[in-house]
Design a protein around this motif. Structure first.
Motif: not given
Length: 144
Positions: A68-82
């Motif tokens: 659940t906590r990871l899902r809160f960081h989804a936008p930042q995680i996706l941006q970094a993984a791009r």
């Protein structure tokens, strides 16, 4: 003349399929480390695997709470993984529970003695054989 045994690293790097798997694993490890550096300290430790599947980034964690906590960081995680996969559009979080912390299934218990007696008596009054047999099995008196 006997051949000298090859080292595992030699086999992995010289085999086409194993080499491909080794490169994929290295990419996944690199992606995981990149994501862990981005996350707050306790959360990064609970992110245990990362991989890219099409347009999805799949992260594995060790508990639903950290998922659940990871899902809160989804936008930042996706941006970094791009950086590694520009077409990423979705984050999937999967929970990987180890076998020693999975909730155990409770064994099916038997009916209390008084209830079993009542169900057995009810079964004796039923004309339909299939229903009578099912009630006897339920009461635990099918062999009595």
């Amino acid at each position: 003349m006997t051949k000298k045994p090859r080292t595992v690293s030699n086999v992995v790097t010289n085999s086409e399929q194993l080499g491909h798997l080794a490169r994929m694993l290295q990419q996944q490890q690199s992606l995981l480390e990149q994501i862990r550096r981005l996350l707050p300290a306790p959360l990064g430790q609970h992110c245990i695997h990362a991989r890219i599947s099409g347009a999805r980034l799949v992260l594995h964690t060790d508990s639903p709470v950290w998922g659940t906590r990871l899902r809160f960081h989804a936008p930042q995680i996706l941006q970094a993984a791009r950086d590694q996969a520009p077409n990423l559009s979705k984050l999937d979080v999967r929970i990987h529970l180890s076998n020693n912390i999975r909730p155990a299934r409770k064994p099916l218990g038997s009916l209390p003695e008084k209830t079993a007696t009542l169900v057995s008596q009810l079964a004796d009054s039923i004309d339909d054989e299939a229903i009578r047999a099912a009630l006897k099995r339920l009461s635990g008196t099918s062999n009595r």
